[in-house]
Design an enzyme around this catalytic site. Structure first.
Site: not given
Length: 271
Positions: A17-18, A50, A80, A82, A159, A191, A193
């Site tokens: 993932d990013s 993103g 991820c 994106t 975050e 997403c 998150h």
């Protein structure tokens, strides 16, 4: 050129993932398949993906995939949205183990459960601009109408640990107003998150709208593919390794919120 990878049941699953968000996918996979070994790579030096170009995201995704293949992973999960939208088809050119993204699983589930055939998709700017969810949903039901909205503030909220509260709910309300006006009955959290905002999102949209969190759907897909290829590990407690491209201490601190377990060791690995 394809990387040569020796595949057996004990080889780990590679997830990348990013940054931190993919840990929600890892949590779902490890819960469903507790025997499996997992290597996780978070590209924390380049988060978020993103807002980046397709070319840039694909370059990062290729480097991470080659790193995972050198560690003899038996499967790669792009956790991820994106990177899944931009890079999955390209990565299939050289990855010689099963590789999946998160978009297909979420799209299939949404197409199955929508009743009025109106589906909302929220995600990063890159994911929404790619129209990857819309295209995937249309493959399963051409009659479904998809409505999309990028929500750039959701990732920093998560975050920072602002998963709930008045300010968070007000931001959610502002972003989702247009989708709710379309009378959607299903919304895809596009997403990784966003599952941490699920309870706040529920408070804003109410009980009558289905929320699709791709993580559990991806975990089921992982199990199906491993079983089909006869490389499902069925015994022994799974072992986990974590790699990041920057800030391992921050990853440990924030990552625990996503994974639900304490992350003890994180190794910094430059791409």
């Amino acid at each position: 050129m394809q990387e040569k990878t020796l595949v057996n049941k004990n080889n780990p699953i590679g997830i990348f993932d990013s940054g931190f968000g993919g840990l929600t996918v890892m949590a779902a996979v490890s819960k469903l398949l507790p025997d499996e070994n997992i290597i996780y790579f978070g590209d924390t030096a380049h988060v978020p993906y993103g807002t980046k170009s397709k070319k840039t995201v694909t370059e990062f995704s290729e480097k991470i995939s080659r790193f995972l293949l050198k560690n003899n992973v038996k499967m790669i999960v792009i956790a991820c949205n994106t990177a899944s939208a931009f890079s999955l088809n390209y990565l299939r050119n050289f990855v010689n183990v099963p590789i999946i993204g998160v978009i297909k699983a979420g799209s299939v589930l949404a197409a199955k459960i929508t009743e009025n055939k109106k589906v909302g998709v929220i995600g990063t700017e890159g994911t929404i601009k790619s129209k990857a969810y819309e295209k995937e949903i249309k493959k399963y039901d051409k009659n479904i109408k998809s409505f999309s909205k990028s929500c750039p503030l959701f990732v920093p909220l998560v975050e920072e640990g602002w998963n709930d509260g008045k300010i968070t709910r007000e931001i959610i309300k502002i972003y989702l107003k247009d989708l709710l006006d379309k009378n959607i009955d299903t919304i895809i959290l596009g997403c990784t998150h966003y599952p941490l905002l699920k309870e706040s999102i529920k408070k804003v949209i109410g009980k009558n709208i289905n929320i699709v969190d791709s993580a559990s759907a991806v975990a089921a897909q992982v199990k199906y593919i491993l079983t089909k290829n006869n490389i499902l590990k069925k015994s022994g407690k799974g072992k986990y390794k974590f790699f990041v491209s920057d800030s391992p201490e921050k990853f440990k601190a924030i990552g625990n919120k996503f994974l639900g377990n304490k992350i003890l060791n994180v190794t910094k690995k430059s791409l």
